[in-house]
Design a protein around this motif. Sequence first.
Motif, short mmCIF file in Angstrom:
data_model
loop_
_atom_site.label_atom_id
_atom_site.label_comp_id
_atom_site.label_asym_id
_atom_site.label_seq_id
_atom_site.Cartn_x
_atom_site.Cartn_y
_atom_site.Cartn_z
N LEU A 46 -30.77 24.07 -55.12
CA LEU A 46 -31.99 24.86 -54.95
C LEU A 46 -32.45 25.46 -56.26
O LEU A 46 -31.63 25.90 -57.07
N LYS A 50 -36.41 29.09 -54.48
CA LYS A 50 -35.83 28.83 -53.17
C LYS A 50 -34.59 29.70 -52.94
O LYS A 50 -34.36 30.20 -51.84
N VAL A 91 -37.44 25.45 -47.66
CA VAL A 91 -36.21 25.12 -48.38
C VAL A 91 -35.49 23.89 -47.83
O VAL A 91 -35.00 23.06 -48.59
#
Length: 100
Positions: A46, A50, A91
């Motif tokens: 990520l 995020k 996400v």
Amino acid sequence: MDQLRRRLTEHARVVAEARTHEFVDHALAARLHAKIDAVLDRWDSLDAGKRALVAETIDYLVDTDDEEHDLRSPIGFVDDAERVDDMLRAVAPDLLTWPG
């Protein structure tokens, strides 16, 4: 990320201790935790934005006295589920329907 997992573990303990409260939706809380755990498993992939969104979502979930008190309202985890779903859309959309 370890701190986020510890916060989730503590929240799970608080929810479990509320097993005698008639309003607590333990099944929904468990599903939310499972989804967030799955996102945390992807933490290294990520980006910073995020990660921040995941952390904000965890902050909201573990705050039992949010928009609807999680332990005192029959819809206590509904607002939390909405936040988790919003985070997942951004996400990890594949986790929206997992685990059920």
